[in-house]
Write a protein that holds these residues in place. Structure first.
Motif, PDB file in Angstrom:
ATOM      1  N   GLU A  81       0.828  -1.198   0.000  1.00 61.32           N
ATOM      2  CA  GLU A  81       0.000   0.000   0.000  1.00 61.32           C
ATOM      3  C   GLU A  81       0.865   1.251   0.000  1.00 61.32           C
ATOM      4  O   GLU A  81       1.991   1.254   0.515  1.00 61.32           O
ATOM      5  CB  GLU A  81      -0.907   0.047   1.231  1.00 61.32           C
ATOM      6  CG  GLU A  81      -1.833  -1.134   1.410  1.00 61.32           C
ATOM      7  CD  GLU A  81      -1.308  -2.149   2.397  1.00 61.32           C
ATOM      8  OE1 GLU A  81      -2.123  -2.873   2.996  1.00 61.32           O
ATOM      9  OE2 GLU A  81      -0.076  -2.213   2.578  1.00 61.32           O
TER      10      GLU A  81
ATOM     11  N   CYS B 244      -2.547   0.259  -4.047  1.00 61.95           N
ATOM     12  CA  CYS B 244      -2.044  -1.028  -3.576  1.00 61.95           C
ATOM     13  C   CYS B 244      -1.599  -1.826  -4.786  1.00 61.95           C
ATOM     14  O   CYS B 244      -2.422  -2.181  -5.640  1.00 61.95           O
ATOM     15  CB  CYS B 244      -3.116  -1.781  -2.802  1.00 61.95           C
ATOM     16  SG  CYS B 244      -2.655  -3.470  -2.370  1.00 61.95           S
TER      17      CYS B 244
ATOM     18  N   TRP C 136     -10.232  -3.116   0.231  1.00 67.63           N
ATOM     19  CA  TRP C 136      -9.656  -2.260   1.258  1.00 67.63           C
ATOM     20  C   TRP C 136     -10.435  -2.443   2.557  1.00 67.63           C
ATOM     21  O   TRP C 136     -11.666  -2.448   2.552  1.00 67.63           O
ATOM     22  CB  TRP C 136      -9.721  -0.786   0.856  1.00 67.63           C
ATOM     23  CG  TRP C 136      -8.794  -0.421  -0.244  1.00 67.63           C
ATOM     24  CD1 TRP C 136      -9.074  -0.373  -1.578  1.00 67.63           C
ATOM     25  CD2 TRP C 136      -7.418  -0.039  -0.113  1.00 67.63           C
ATOM     26  NE1 TRP C 136      -7.966   0.008  -2.286  1.00 67.63           N
ATOM     27  CE2 TRP C 136      -6.940   0.218  -1.406  1.00 67.63           C
ATOM     28  CE3 TRP C 136      -6.543   0.111   0.970  1.00 67.63           C
ATOM     29  CZ2 TRP C 136      -5.620   0.614  -1.652  1.00 67.63           C
ATOM     30  CZ3 TRP C 136      -5.240   0.500   0.736  1.00 67.63           C
ATOM     31  CH2 TRP C 136      -4.789   0.751  -0.561  1.00 67.63           C
TER      32      TRP C 136
ATOM     33  N   CYS D 140      -4.856  -3.178   2.375  1.00 65.65           N
ATOM     34  CA  CYS D 140      -5.237  -3.800   1.131  1.00 65.65           C
ATOM     35  C   CYS D 140      -5.296  -5.311   1.347  1.00 65.65           C
ATOM     36  O   CYS D 140      -4.489  -5.867   2.103  1.00 65.65           O
ATOM     37  CB  CYS D 140      -4.189  -3.457   0.068  1.00 65.65           C
ATOM     38  SG  CYS D 140      -4.463  -4.176  -1.548  1.00 65.65           S
TER      39      CYS D 140
END
Length: 117
Positions: A6, A22, A36, A96
């Motif tokens: 990320e 990401c 996310w 992520c």
């Protein structure tokens, strides 16, 4: 295996916008679903948004109010989370995640977003 990295977090003022990125690498089929999560201080993590390789996406949090958008670039195997009109309650570590059918199997280390009022 999948590696997720990320970037894009930081300290912002309320009302500003931010885009988190990401980058995913590894077994491509394990990144069919990207998403996310966020974990505010002292609370459990919550799912923010998910997106499939097809582009189908879902914003999962109740406080969305149109402020969150998730997109992905399949050529770069990268997922983005755009947040507009940031509020102090958006302060959290944003993670992520990836998986073959839904995120949650592989995780990045997270990026801190802090919103000052």
């Amino acid at each position: 295996q999948v590696q997720l990295a990320e970037s894009g977090g930081g300290l912002v003022q309320a009302g500003e916008s931010l885009t988190l990125s990401c980058a995913a690498s590894g077994t491509i089929s394990n990144t069919n679903a990207l998403g996310w999560y966020r974990q505010p201080p002292g609370t459990q993590s919550e799912l923010v948004a998910t997106i499939l390789r097809s582009g189908d996406s879902t914003i999962n949090i109740d406080s969305n109010m149109g402020r969150f958008a998730i997109t992905r670039d399949n050529a770069r195997n990268t997922v983005y989370l755009q947040i507009t009109n940031l509020q102090p309650e958006d302060t959290a570590i944003y993670y992520c995640s990836a998986g073959p059918r839904a995120p949650g199997l592989y995780w990045g280390r997270g990026t801190q977003v802090t919103v000052s009022s």
